[in-house]
Each structure stands twice: as structure tokens, then as C-alpha cells.
Design an enzyme around this catalytic site. Structure first.
Site, mmCIF file in Angstrom:
data_model
loop_
_atom_site.group_PDB
_atom_site.id
_atom_site.type_symbol
_atom_site.label_atom_id
_atom_site.label_comp_id
_atom_site.label_asym_id
_atom_site.label_seq_id
_atom_site.Cartn_x
_atom_site.Cartn_y
_atom_site.Cartn_z
ATOM 1 N N ASP A 40 0.874 -1.162 0.000
ATOM 2 C CA ASP A 40 0.000 0.000 0.000
ATOM 3 C C ASP A 40 0.919 1.222 0.000
ATOM 4 O OD1 ASP A 40 -2.084 1.770 0.053
ATOM 5 O OD2 ASP A 40 -3.174 0.780 1.676
HETATM 6 C C1 BGC Z 1 -4.920 3.399 0.002
HETATM 7 C C2 BGC Z 1 -5.045 2.433 -1.161
HETATM 8 C C3 BGC Z 1 -4.846 3.171 -2.461
HETATM 9 C C4 BGC Z 1 -3.494 3.860 -2.433
HETATM 10 C C5 BGC Z 1 -3.190 4.637 -3.678
HETATM 11 C C6 BGC Z 1 -3.638 4.186 -0.069
HETATM 12 O O1 BGC Z 1 -3.602 5.183 0.914
HETATM 13 O O2 BGC Z 1 -4.969 2.680 1.214
HETATM 14 O O3 BGC Z 1 -6.295 1.810 -1.144
HETATM 15 O O4 BGC Z 1 -4.933 2.278 -3.541
HETATM 16 O O5 BGC Z 1 -3.459 4.759 -1.323
HETATM 17 O O6 BGC Z 1 -4.007 5.771 -3.742
#
Ligand code: BGC
Length: 803
Positions: A231
Site C-alpha cells: 500500500d
Molecule cells: C490506500 C489504497 C490506495 C493507495 C493509492 C492508499 O492510501 O490505502 O487503497 O490504492 O493509497 O491511492
């Protein structure tokens, strides 16, 4: 990648190039290596629409190219319709390809452990069977277009509070039977291109550094061959995450970080074998999903229509005392500002700039004509307040109408990624509006716009309640279709609506600052409410139709060893309208020595019927549907004894039952009510007078099979990389840090104006830990500098006289 296999390319790469490939080039692309012909892969959010930031505003949540905003996961989950969700997946894949996106960052298949989870709108269900079947359809649809999916957030990422550093402490059975199960099915059946490792820690290490989770379970047991991507910001140190199985750290942390990883490679601290394995997987990803070009421009009008169909299919008719559908020729008062300015999607990384937005007010006016529709806002959309004049206007409109449609819900500031809710209440002004309108007109229909359950204190006094969830950009026209009977409300709840938040098993469990103990173990959602026999407002699986159905007796055929149980039931539409019904099959283990919830959903099927039409529904249960995870043997076990197969309309509306035993026999009788419960190997959960549900500390420790980790706040001046800024607030330096970080975040991510929105931004930022600094600074402040800053903050906190 002309003509070369990924293995051949690997052989041609230098170590420096290999290292560079294990982190992003920027927020949304992986690195390319032109010398060897490795293309970059563009990735993009998110689950219910494509978010491709406009050039020059990479991290903005609000400045992206327009894309169809489909219903969010809570609405798609409520459709109980994998075929429809597959169609949505195909549309998403086409739009992603049109934007050159090779991997779409979704779906989110975490379970809704608690209804206050800030990201629940992005997740399908509180049940792993439903989540995994709907999630599999999403992945299958997207990947059929040549775009890869990213199954997220792996694993046990069920809270937003302190999400970057909190340790989820989960016993093995709850993990296997619930939290991992929703990932397992999709990994095995759909082979998603990537799996996204979550921010949180799981039973010790961070998910991105959790070798048991990534190399062991995901790859070793489930045979996952794709890329594990962190993530955003979750991989702090590639020398720890790559060997644990996290191949790709997103976004990129710059060249300095690459040099650090190379030094670790040279010294042997990062094993070459681990690096090569990760790079090979990244090369395979690039070969398949690099340089994606959509073949033709997606048909955005058709996608809008699909979004409309999907929103109606996920709309749940919670209650209807004959007011709906609204009779033709009725005068309708539309009351509530959300009818004009809807909330149709969630806030955070999944935010989409829609191609168009239908509102309920506009759709009803178009359908019924100007003179038949009156409107009163009833409350301020941006704040929880309503003036006496607004309420009086609403009352007048309601008095003059045949039917009053009141639109209430959760504004953006009540529900967002990054923050958990603290209660399940609607804004007080919305509740007051419902009471006011209901007093003026008994034919009141309440329409809800929210991502997760809310308390409905007035539920008994209104004749109709329609849960629209966050239905995407066509939610207004879809809701008008449902209210007027042009479409049927096809949804069934994918989660329990408790009467009160306090009733919920997870609401009062010990939480933070360092760990969240999943003391309720398997007793999540309906698994708890049905085991305890506790009243709920609306049960899991519930949803009404405009027509009526009758179900035949169920025929249950049992194969050898319960490897195959087949349930057949004929559903007939006995009403005068077309409609759909959902046959749900729950399994109750009558003679278990392990603790087991009262019943668990193991199969479902949706069926569409015209008036007078019948159809036989066939559902199959495999051995796993009857098995439990044995934490001693670390394996699935099928215990001997009787099981009850329950064919139901909801977890509380069981229509047919059959008792089966392993080995092929079927017992044709109702199970006796006075059966002696078997002796349990494990202690049972209990509900304390304080209403906490779960295993007491010692029993929970026994379930865990290890000493429970400590759960105390980091002492002042002893903050760690995992301490959230919110836990530094007693120190002046912590407060300054929060103010600074909040203003930076608003400037970078973009935020709608307003004091309430700023407060939410502050809440989101307060979850940040020092581990996130390299990411949020775009690599400007590296790991070593982040550690130094932390040391300075600790010194200042210790000197802080105010403490
Ligand atoms: C979120 C993800 C997301 C990623 C990119 C993260 O903060 O938890 O779900 O895909 O950011 O935006």
C-alpha cells in the site's frame, strides 16, 4: 519487451537496475529499464471508478480525469449479483485501459468487522463468502479486459484508526475462516495480477514485512504467482519487505533509497535470491500490463446506464408498508438537500471525478413533471444544522403532497478513508427532519445515502425505508427508478444493521494505541447477533421486493464425505410484477467440539422472474462449507456429526431446513430443539455486563497460542516509528507537527474547503506515523532523516514542561 522472456531480461539486468525495479518511479508508475526494454506499468485507483490524476497534480484526490463513478462496494456487495459486478469490472477495465492504466488498484475485500470502519463503503460485506464471490466477479471482469487487478488490503486492515502502525491481533481461526478467506478464494480462482499488502501490522510484523503472510500463506499455500505491491508508503525498508515477499514498494522513494538497498545487497543483508525472485515477478507484470493502450474509447453513456442499473440492483428496500412504488399521478414532496446535492461516493483515495451526476430531485421531476414535485432542502448540506425556517418549509411541502420522500444520510465529514466513525448516528438535523416530515405526512419514504449502517431511531414510525448506499454517479436516476417502480430494489443487506451501535460485538472492545485485539474472534456481524439471539434493526441478507415469491420444499442431496451437497429449491414469482429473489444457504454445525457461530453463509443465488414464472435454483456446497480451521492441527477439519443446511431469505428468515451428516446420509426430520450441546474444546465467548463481547483476556491468549502483545501508549518521549501523530498530542511538539502536517496534506492532496473538511483532514493526518515520512515527502526526507527527526521529537517531548 520485444521477443524476450522475463527470465532472459532478468539475466541482462544489472543489480542496480534490479533494485530500481522494486520501487515505483513516482506515485503511479513502476520503473522502466529502456536499455533492456522493460516498460513501465501505470497503476491507478480505484475500486468504483478510475482515478487518473491530471498531469501535474499526481497526489490530488480531486483533480483527476473524469471517469464513470460506479456504486461503491457496499452497494455492489448488496446486489448479491456476481454477473452484474463482472459487467462493472469490464467497464472499469475498459476505462482504465483508456487511461493507459495497466493495473487498477482494487477491489477492497476486507471484512467489515465493525460498522464504524471508515472505509466500509469500499468493502463488500461482513461475510467472507459474499465478499469473495462479489470480489472474484470484479477481478474477473477487470482482468478480462487485459487490465490487472490489485486485491487489497492484505490483511486484517479493518480499522482506519492508527492504520499505519497498529497491530491487528487475530487468532488463527478468525484469520483463516474470516479475514484471509475473502482473499483466498479470489487468489485461487481469479489469479489477480497483484495483491496489495496493507499498512497495518498483523500478529507482529507489518503486512509488508510479514513473511508468514506473503511468502507462506499467499504464495506457499494459495499458489499466488503475481506481484505483491505495498500500500502507498507501507513498505518502509525494502531490505526487510522484499525478502518477506513484498516485491514492489509504492510509490518510489528516489535514488538515495536505491543506493541504500544496493549496499544491503552487496553486504548480503538483502539476499540476491529474494531480489531476483521479486524482480522476475515484476518483469512478468510489466510484460503483461506495461504500456497498456485501450483499443477503443470506452462508451461512457453505456457505462452511465450500467452504473444506474447497478445502483438499483444494490438498493435495499428495508421496509415498505405499501407506500412504494409511488403510484402514478401522485404529488411528491422531495425533502432533504441530498436530493439535490447527493453523496454518491466515498472520500479518500477512491474519489472519482464523475462524467456526469444524476440527482434524485432532477430525476423525479423529469419523470413526474414539474407540477407534481415540490422540493425543500430541510437542512444544510455542509453542516449538521437546520433552521426553523427550513423545517417549516419542509413541513409545508410534506403537508401538501401525497407522498413525502425524505433524503438523509452521512455527509462526507461523517465517513471517510482515514478515520473511523465514533457512532452510527445520522446528523441530528437529518433525524429531526425525518420526524418533522413524518408528523406532517404519514406517507413518508426515507431514502438513505450512506456507506455503512446507521441507527434509525424513527424506523418504526415511517412506512418505508430505502437504503441506497453510495450509489455512484447515476444513483439519483436509479433511486427514482426504484421509487417509481421502473426498477425493482434488487438489493439484500450484505451487513447487519444493529438497533444501536452499543449492540454491536466489536463496538466496545479494547482498542489501540498499539494493538487491536480481535477478541470476538469468529463472532463478527450476523455471526454474533445470530449466535446470541440478539435483536437487530435489519438482519444480514434482508431486503424486500415489490413482488412476492414462494419457495418449494428444498431437496438436499449429499455426496460421499460431504464433498458435495446439492440444494435445490424452486422459486416462483406469485406477485404481479417482475422481480428478483436471493436464495441464501447457511450451514449450522449441530455437533461441533470447536466453538462455531450459529450459522454461516455458504452459498447464494439470485434469480429473476416474471409474474407467474418459476425457476429451480441449484446451489452446491463443498467440503469446505462444513469445515472449520483447527488451530492445533493448522488445517481445515471436517468434524463428524450432524449439520443443518438452512435455506433462507435472510439470516433471520429461514424458509427450509435439512439435517445432513458426513458420509452421505440425510436425516429427514427437523432437528430437536433440546439437543445437549457437545463439550467444547475451547472456551466460549461471553458478553459482560458492560456489554463487551469477546473472549476474556486469558481465554483470548489461549486462542492466540502466545502471550498477548502489550497495548500501552508509547511513553512521552519514547515515540517509535509506529506511533501515530494523534498519540503525540500531549506534547507541544506533537501538536505543532499535526498542524504543519495537516496544512501540507491539504495543499498536496487537495481538500474541499470548509472548517469541517479541514477538521477531517486533521483527523486523517493524525493517523500518520514517522514511517510514512519518506512517502509523504516524496522521498525528500529519507529513512535516516525520518529517524533523526523522530529522535528530535522525542527529545523535545521529554523537555516539554506542559506534560
Ligand atoms: C490506500 C489504497 C490506495 C493507495 C493509492 C492508499 O492510501 O490505502 O487503497 O490504492 O493509497 O491511492
Amino acid at each position: 519487451m520485444t521477443g524476450q522472456t522475463p527470465a532472459e531480461m532478468l539475466a541482462r539486468l544489472t543489480d542496480a537496475e534490479k533494485v530500481s525495479l522494486t520501487a515505483g518511479a513516482d506515485a503511479w508508475t513502476t520503473r522502466a529499464v529502456d536499455r533492456v526494454g522493460v516498460p513501465a506499468v501505470r497503476v491507478g485507483d480505484g475500486p468504483h471508478g478510475v482515478r487518473r490524476p491530471q498531469e501535474g497534480s499526481a497526489l490530488s484526490m480531486f483533480d483527476s480525469h473524469p471517469a464513470t463513478c460506479f456504486p461503491t462496494a457496499s452497494a455492489l456487495g448488496s446486489s448479491w449479483d456476481p454477473a452484474l459486478v463482472r459487467e462493472v469490472g469490464i467497464a472499469l477495465g475498459r476505462e482504465a485501459a483508456g487511461h493507459g492504466i495497466g493495473v487498477l488498484l482494487g477491489p477492497g475485500v476486507n471484512l467489515k468487522r465493525t460498522p464504524v470502519g471508515g472505509r466500509n463503503f469500499e468493502y463488500f460485506s461482513e461475510d467472507p463468502h459474499l465478499s469473495s464471490r462479489i470480489g472474484a466477479a470484479w477481478v474477473g471482469g477487470v482482468q478480462s479486459t487485459g487490465v490487472g487487478a490489485s486485491l487489497k488490503h492484505f490483511a486484517a486492515n479493518n480499522t482506519e484508526q492508527r492504520r499505519y502502525g497498529i497491530e491487528a491481533v487475530v487468532d488463527e481461526r478468525a484469520l483463516r475462516e474470516l479475514y484471509l478467506a475473502s482473499f483466498e478464494h479470489i487468489v485461487v480462482s481469479e489469479r489477480p495480477a497483484t495483491v496489495m499488502a496493507a499498512y497495518n501490522r498483523l500478529n507482529g510484523p507489518h503486512c509488508t514485512e510479514n513473511a508468514w503472510l506473503l511468502n507462506g500463506v499467499l504464495r506457499g499455500e494459495w499458489g499466488f504467482e503475481g506481484v505483491v505491491v505495498s500500500d502507498w508508503g507501507a513498505a518502509w525498508d525494502r531490505t526487510a519487505s522484499v525478502p518477506a515477499g513484498n516485491d514492489l514498494a509504492m510509490p518510489g522513494l528516489g535514488k538515495g533509497d536505491d543506493r541504500y538497498v544496493q549496499r544491503a545487497l552487496t553486504s548480503g543483508r538483502l539476499p540476491q535470491k529474494a531480489l531476483d525472485a521479486s524482480v522476475l515477478r515484476i518483469l512478468e507484470l510489466a510484460a503483461r500490463y506495461g504500456d497498456v493502450q485501450g483499443t477503443s474509447a470506452p462508451d461512457l453513456e453505456a457505462h452511465h446506464d450500467l452504473a444506474r442499473r447497478a445502483a438499483a440492483a444494490g438498493t435495499v428496500l428495508l421496509k415498505n408498508d405499501g407506500v412504494l412504488p409511488i403510484a402514478t399521478g401522485s404529488r411528491v414532496a422531495v425533502i432533504g438537500a441530498m436530493a439535490e446535492e447527493p453523496r454518491f461516493q466515498g472520500a479518500g483515495s477512491s474519489h472519482v471525478v464523475p462524467t456526469q451526476v444524476d440527482t434524485l430531485l432532477q430525476a423525479l421531476t423529469e419523470a413526474l413533471g414539474d407540477s407534481a414535485v415540490s422540493y425543500a432542502p430541510g437542512y444544510d448540506r455542509g453542516h449538521d444544522r437546520a433552521s426553523a425556517a427550513q423545517l417549516a418549509q419542509a413541513r409545508v411541502a410534506a403537508l401538501a403532497a401525497d407522498v413525502a420522500v425524505v433524503v438523509v444520510g452521512l455527509p462526507e465529514t461523517f465517513e471517510t478513508e482515514g478515520v473511523d466513525r465514533e457512532h452510527l448516528r445520522l446528523p441530528a438535523s437529518h433525524d429531526r427532519l425525518v420526524e418533522t416530515v413524518r408528523a406532517a405526512n404519514p406517507r413518508t419514504v426515507v431514502v438513505l445515502q450512506n456507506g455503512s449502517p446507521v441507527e434509525l431511531p424513527w424506523a418504526a414510525s415511517v412506512p418505508a425505508i430505502v437504503e441506497g448506499y453510495l450509489g455512484g454517479q447515476a444513483s439519483g436516476s436509479a433511486m427514482a427508478d426504484v421509487l417509481l417502480g421502473a426498477a425493482e430494489p434488487g438489493g439484500r443487506l450484505a451487513e447487519t444493521f444493529p438497533v444501536r451501535y452499543d449492540d454491536h460485538p466489536v463496538s466496545v472492545l479494547p482498542n489501540g494505541p498499539a494493538t487491536i485485539e480481535y477478541r470476538e474472534s469468529l463472532y463478527v456481524g450476523y455471526r454474533w447477533f445470530d449466535s446470541a439471539g440478539e435483536a437487530v434493526a435489519f438482519p444480514f441478507g434482508h431486503g424486500l421486493s415489490y413482488t412476492s415469491f414462494s419457495w418449494s420444499e428444498a431437496t438436499v442431496t449429499v455426496g460421499e464425505g460431504l464433498d458435495e451437497v446439492e440444494v435445490r429449491v424452486t422459486v416462483s414469482n406469485t406477485g404481479s410484477r417482475s422481480g428478483s429473489d436471493v436464495v441464501q444457504v447457511y450451514v449450522h454445525d449441530a455437533e461441533s467440539t470447536l466453538f462455531r457461530p450459529e450459522q454461516e453463509l455458504r452459498a447464494f443465488e439470485k434469480v429473476w422472474l416474471s409474474p407467474g414464472e418459476s425457476s429451480e435454483v441449484v446451489l452446491r456446497l463443498d467440503r469446505r462449507a462444513f469445515s472449520a480451521w483447527d488451530a492445533d492441527a493448522h488445517a481445515w477439519v471436517l468434524e463428524p456429526g450432524e449439520f443443518e443446511v438452512r435455506v433462507a431469505r435472510s439470516s433471520r428468515d429461514i424458509v427450509r431446513r435439512a439435517t445432513v451428516v458426513p458420509g452421505g446420509a440425510r436425516v429427514d426430520r427437523e432437528p430437536p430443539d433440546d439437543r445437549e450441546p457437545p463439550a467444547h474444546r475451547d472456551p466460549l465467548p461471553y458478553r459482560e455486563p458492560s456489554r463487551a463481547v469477546g473472549f476474556p483476556a486469558t481465554a483470548f491468549g489461549k486462542l492466540l497460542g502466545r502471550t498477548r502483545p502489550g497495548n500501552t501508549a508509547a511513553r512521552q518521549g519514547r515515540f517509535t516509528l509506529d506511533t501515530s501523530i494523534r498519540d503525540m498530542q500531549e506534547a507541544r511538539v506533537g501538536r505543532i507537527l499535526l498542524r504543519f502536517a495537516t496544512s501540507r496534506a491539504i495543499a498536496t492532496l487537495g481538500a474541499p474547503a470548509g472548517a469541517a473538511a479541514d477538521a477531517v483532514a486533521g483527523d486523517v493526518v493524525s493517523q500518520f506515523t514517522f514511517r510514512m515520512i519518506p512517502t509523504v515527502s516524496g522521498g525528500l526526507v529519507g529513512r535516516r532523516a525520518a529517524r533523526r527527526l523522530l529522535a528530535i521529537v522525542n527529545v523535545l517531548a521529554r523537555l516539554d514542561r506542559s506534560f
